[in-house]
Design an enzyme around this catalytic site. Structure first.
Site, PDB file in Angstrom:
ATOM      1  N   CYS A 177       0.834  -1.199   0.000  1.00 58.76           N
ATOM      2  CA  CYS A 177       0.000   0.000   0.000  1.00 58.76           C
ATOM      3  C   CYS A 177       0.872   1.254   0.000  1.00 58.76           C
ATOM      4  O   CYS A 177       1.480   1.578  -1.011  1.00 58.76           O
ATOM      5  CB  CYS A 177      -0.987  -0.028   1.170  1.00 58.76           C
ATOM      6  SG  CYS A 177      -2.335   1.175   0.970  1.00 58.76           S
ATOM      7  N   HIS A 277      -3.446  -5.071   0.124  1.00 57.52           N
ATOM      8  CA  HIS A 277      -3.027  -5.507   1.461  1.00 57.52           C
ATOM      9  C   HIS A 277      -2.999  -7.033   1.550  1.00 57.52           C
ATOM     10  O   HIS A 277      -3.956  -7.649   2.022  1.00 57.52           O
ATOM     11  CB  HIS A 277      -3.968  -4.934   2.525  1.00 57.52           C
ATOM     12  CG  HIS A 277      -3.764  -3.484   2.785  1.00 57.52           C
ATOM     13  ND1 HIS A 277      -2.937  -3.012   3.784  1.00 57.52           N
ATOM     14  CD2 HIS A 277      -4.252  -2.386   2.149  1.00 57.52           C
ATOM     15  CE1 HIS A 277      -2.936  -1.690   3.764  1.00 57.52           C
ATOM     16  NE2 HIS A 277      -3.727  -1.281   2.780  1.00 57.52           N
ATOM     17  N   GLU A 279      -1.583  -8.808   3.658  1.00 56.29           N
ATOM     18  CA  GLU A 279      -1.661  -9.254   5.059  1.00 56.29           C
ATOM     19  C   GLU A 279      -3.101  -9.488   5.493  1.00 56.29           C
ATOM     20  O   GLU A 279      -3.339 -10.116   6.544  1.00 56.29           O
ATOM     21  CB  GLU A 279      -0.960  -8.248   5.980  1.00 56.29           C
ATOM     22  CG  GLU A 279      -1.760  -7.023   6.365  1.00 56.29           C
ATOM     23  CD  GLU A 279      -1.804  -5.944   5.285  1.00 56.29           C
ATOM     24  OE1 GLU A 279      -2.387  -4.871   5.550  1.00 56.29           O
ATOM     25  OE2 GLU A 279      -1.270  -6.169   4.168  1.00 56.29           O
TER      26      GLU A 279
END
Length: 308
Positions: A177, A277, A279
């Protein structure tokens, strides 16, 4: 409007930056004892603090698992009775690294000087520039948009310094990001400060901490395409995006609006940045695993270079 800005290829990604952007090893003993004095400063001999130190200084945690540094926030935080400045990072980031086989180390912003940057990079095998608040638009020659976050100059300077040092060393880098934007601006690129002004919708950031899932399409022949295939649905939360692409970078993914969603540096060194993202999708560790594998390779090369 087509946002897939013309890419620049052929520039030197390690050229001097604009002035405004400058800003113990385990030997089988107790890993928590004080290090030998000779290990305290990789620049004590007057050399270049950003070059790789002797391989014997590289991993205080041993060579079996690569050490991955993740940049972090430094913000005012309330916890219990305290209301204090604190360094932190959402756990999903370092869980992605540990689940992929690495050891995660957090790197909150601190004063930048060549020695501190060199000391940090000497302890790492890979670097993740994580998500967070918007970059100061002054870094790419613009005035702030009303929707742009209040600047965090300390974090900006810290991440630019770590990134440039990592690139000089050939260290693997993953941007997430904001990290994609840091990579792009560090190499001379610019940003769209507020996508809704251009696209007419807020589909890339729903707000209130809700991640939007968007389809992205990869560019054939890129590292990213090799990792995730031709397309993927990814979790997004960003209102800014890449405008002009930094020197040497190639666009490796776009979305249906033409927004650039990933960049990478061609070549043998793993340098990849995604606007989404990963994650937030830890059932898919392909990007984290690729970084950790690259970090293991980097660690191995440093070990082989050690004088016998």
């Amino acid at each position: 409007m087509d946002l897939s800005a013309s890419r620049s290829d052929g520039g030197d990604p390690l050229r001097p930056a604009s002035p405004r952007l400058r800003s113990p090893v385990s030997d089988g003993g107790d890993p928590l004892r004080p290090a030998s004095p000779r290990l305290r400063s990789p620049v004590s001999d007057g050399g270049d603090p950003l070059r790789p130190a002797s391989p014997r200084l590289r991993s205080p945690l041993g060579a079996s698992r690569p050490v991955v540094g993740l940049t972090a926030y430094l913000e005012q935080v309330r916890t219990g009775v305290w209301d204090i400045p604190a360094g932190y990072l959402p756990a999903d980031y370092f869980e992605g690294i540990t689940m992929a086989g690495g050891v995660a180390v957090l790197l909150p912003p601190q004063p930048v000087d060549p020695e501190s940057v060199g000391c940090v990079l000497d302890s790492l095998h890979a670097l993740v520039i994580t998500g967070g608040y918007d970059l100061d638009p002054a870094a790419y020659g613009q005035e702030p948009h009303p929707a742009t976050d209040h600047p965090r100059p300390g974090r900006d300077a810290w991440e630019f310094a770590l990134l440039r040092g990592a690139l000089q060393r050939g260290m693997p880098v993953l941007g997430i990001c904001r990290g994609t934007q840091v990579l792009n601006v560090a190499l001379g690129g610019t940003l769209h400060q507020h996508l809704p002004d251009i696209l007419g919708h807020s589909g890339h950031r729903a707000g209130n901490g809700v991640f939007t899932r968007l389809p992205v399409h990869t560019a054939s022949g890129t590292r990213l395409a090799e990792l995730i295939g031709e397309s993927a649905d990814v979790p997004c939360y960003h209102h800014q995006a890449i405008d002009q692409v930094g020197e040497g970078l190639v666009v490796s993914a776009v979305d249906v609006d033409g927004v650039i969603e990933a960049l990478e540096l061609p070549g043998d060194t793993f340098v990849l940045a995604v606007q989404w993202h990963p994650e937030k999708s830890l059932d898919d560790l392909r990007l984290f695993k690729a970084l950790v594998d690259a970090a293991s390779g980097y660690a191995g090369r440093q070990s082989q270079a050690e004088p016998r």
